[in-house]
Design an enzyme around this catalytic site. Structure first.
Site, PDB file in Angstrom:
ATOM      1  N   CYS A   1       0.698  -0.930   0.077  1.00 48.97           N
ATOM      2  CA  CYS A   1       0.065  -0.112  -0.250  1.00 48.97           C
ATOM      3  C   CYS A   1       0.965   1.355  -0.052  1.00 48.97           C
ATOM      4  O   CYS A   1       0.359   2.613   0.302  1.00 48.97           O
ATOM      5  CB  CYS A   1      -0.817  -0.095   1.376  1.00 48.97           C
TER       6      CYS A   1
ATOM      7  N   HIS B   1      -2.111   7.764   6.797  1.00 52.45           N
ATOM      8  CA  HIS B   1      -2.400   6.606   6.169  1.00 52.45           C
ATOM      9  C   HIS B   1      -3.343   6.127   5.999  1.00 52.45           C
ATOM     10  O   HIS B   1      -4.050   5.538   6.030  1.00 52.45           O
ATOM     11  CB  HIS B   1      -0.435   5.814   6.503  1.00 52.45           C
TER      12      HIS B   1
ATOM     13  N   LYS C   1      -8.831   8.830   3.594  1.00 55.88           N
ATOM     14  CA  LYS C   1      -9.370   7.483   3.254  1.00 55.88           C
ATOM     15  C   LYS C   1     -10.701   6.964   4.137  1.00 55.88           C
ATOM     16  O   LYS C   1     -12.098   6.076   3.832  1.00 55.88           O
ATOM     17  CB  LYS C   1      -8.650   5.626   4.099  1.00 55.88           C
TER      18      LYS C   1
ATOM     19  N   HIS D   1      -9.950   2.795   1.459  1.00 49.59           N
ATOM     20  CA  HIS D   1      -8.075   1.883   1.094  1.00 49.59           C
ATOM     21  C   HIS D   1      -8.363   1.991  -0.188  1.00 49.59           C
ATOM     22  O   HIS D   1      -8.023   1.234  -0.437  1.00 49.59           O
ATOM     23  CB  HIS D   1      -7.444   0.973   2.233  1.00 49.59           C
TER      24      HIS D   1
ATOM     25  N   PHE E   1       2.172   3.120   3.896  1.00 42.56           N
ATOM     26  CA  PHE E   1       2.317   2.221   4.734  1.00 42.56           C
ATOM     27  C   PHE E   1       2.267   1.208   3.977  1.00 42.56           C
ATOM     28  O   PHE E   1       0.561   0.845   3.596  1.00 42.56           O
ATOM     29  CB  PHE E   1       1.971   2.294   6.203  1.00 42.56           C
TER      30      PHE E   1
ATOM     31  N   PHE F   1       2.082  -3.830   3.720  1.00 37.89           N
ATOM     32  CA  PHE F   1       2.430  -4.783   4.352  1.00 37.89           C
ATOM     33  C   PHE F   1       3.930  -5.767   4.414  1.00 37.89           C
ATOM     34  O   PHE F   1       5.176  -4.499   3.440  1.00 37.89           O
ATOM     35  CB  PHE F   1       1.724  -6.025   3.294  1.00 37.89           C
TER      36      PHE F   1
END
Length: 408
Positions: free
Chosen positions: A164, A301, A331, A336, A393, A395
């Site tokens: 992301c 984020h 968001k 997202h 940010f 995974f």
């Protein structure tokens, strides 16, 4: 060689809150959500059927059949966003043909195109029936390979695959190349497909919001009652150039990128921490040679997950201390946007900067304990922004922070 200044000269967006810059600006100012309930997901077996949704663009008038046959969903979105960005930057095909222009785009998966190809082979037991464009639609680099051939680009050409943070890192990479004198102009951005095939495994992790009574209230970053994120997508494109090249061609100079920070958490594959995001923000400030109190606004984020939002709030508080810049997560309106988010959120922040307002973090009824330390924007504010920082940010613990400065 002296490091060069890097400026933004064009933007394009294809989002669930608007299919172009004008529509998106209006939605941001109004605090309008683009989240809805998707009946197809319910039949498919999803626990959460919420999503940001955009229509598939009809490109028959723009592209030949040969060009369209290689375009999957996310690449089609990216084409529309890039067409608007080039027009916004006053770049035509003649300029692209006579100058070395590159493309770096964020995209970290391509599900629908892969599944459709495999299903056809399974059904027909004949690989030749899958179609000549199938491989180009299925690769993670589908966006850059399609954009580079459609617009006949001759510069840098690769895809950033960083969960992301993909879209943000793509801008950061373009920024570094131009700063170092290796490119004069780069098309940067991020794209994310929106379909039930792309999000099933994500839904299975149990991280999506289950608030189906009112989809527009489901994405609630920093709110104490948040119960998960809402997936979304589309595409966002920025045209970035060296200041000298932009001035030489009489380009519209919209803003200057002055810092790019990055880090890796080095811990859990999906649970974010505080130190990694803090490091990325500090690196961006250091490269920008900027004191924290010079940042007016942080586009967080914050995806509306319990742990992620809390840790980012702590990271922002630790970096900025007693100076409390305005903070919101767009968001809350868009959901997202995954691989696209790092690019789209720079554009959302740019639209705020251009139009002198701060978009709200909608759906906050009561901030949680960590977020209570932040200067959260809960309603649209008329406010001039000179400098903003955008966090992304992903995974695997990948972190990116970009700092952009107004040019008057």
């Amino acid at each position: 060689m002296k490091e060069r200044r890097v400026v933004i000269t064009g933007m394009g967006i294809y989002s669930c809150i608007g299919l172009n810059l004008a529509e998106v600006k209006e939605s941001l100012f109004a605090g309008r959500s683009g989240i809805q309930f998707d009946e197809k997901r319910k039949a498919f077996g999803y626990r959460s059927c919420l999503t940001g949704m955009v229509e598939m663009p009809n490109l028959k008038a723009d592209l030949s059949r040969r060009q369209r046959v290689s375009l999957g969903e996310e690449a089609a979105y990216a084409y529309v966003a890039t067409k608007e960005a080039l027009q916004n930057a006053k770049i035509d095909q003649d300029f692209l043909d006579s100058n070395e222009v590159g493309v770096i785009y964020g995209n970290d998966s391509t599900a629908k195109s892969v599944i459709e190809s495999v299903d056809k082979i399974r059904e027909k037991k004949d690989t030749t029936l899958v179609g000549s464009g199938a491989i180009f639609k299925a690769m993670n680099s589908t966006v850059t390979m399609n954009l580079s051939t459609i617009f006949r680009l001759t510069g840098i050409n690769f895809t950033v695959s960083a969960a992301c943070a993909s879209g943000s890192h793509a801008i950061g990479m373009g920024y570094q190349l131009i700063k170092a004198g290796l490119q004069d102009c780069v098309i940067c951005g991020g794209a994310q497909e929106i379909n039930e095939l792309a999000m099933g495994s994500f839904d299975g992790l149990g991280v999506f919001s289950m608030n189906t009574e009112d989809p527009t209230k489901a994405s609630r970053p920093f709110d104490a009652a948040r119960d998960g994120l809402v997936p979304s997508g589309g595409a966002a494109t920025l045209i970035i150039e060296s200041y000298e090249a932009a001035v030489k061609r009489g380009a519209p100079i919209l803003a200057e990128i002055i810092g790019y920070g990055f880090s890796s958490n080095g811990e859990h594959i999906s649970t974010p921490n505080v130190d990694g995001p803090s490091t990325a923000m500090k690196k961006a400030l250091e490269q920008a040679q900027l004191a924290p109190e010079k940042v007016d606004y942080v586009n967080a984020h914050a995806t509306s997950t319990p742990v992620g939002d809390a840790n980012e709030a702590k990271a922002i508080a630790s970096v900025f201390g007693s100076h409390k810049p305005y903070v919101s997560s767009t968001k809350s309106m868009t959901g997202h946007e995954c691989w696209m988010a790092g690019a789209s959120e720079v554009i959302y922040s740019m639209l705020m900067m251009q139009n002198e307002f701060l978009a709200p973090n909608i759906n906050i009824e009561e901030p949680d304990e960590s977020a209570a330390e932040l200067n959260l924007v809960k309603k649209t504010l008329n406010k001039k922004i000179d400098v903003f920082l955008s966090n992304s940010f992903g995974f695997g613990g990948t972190n990116s922070a970009l700092i952009v400065k107004r040019i008057d």
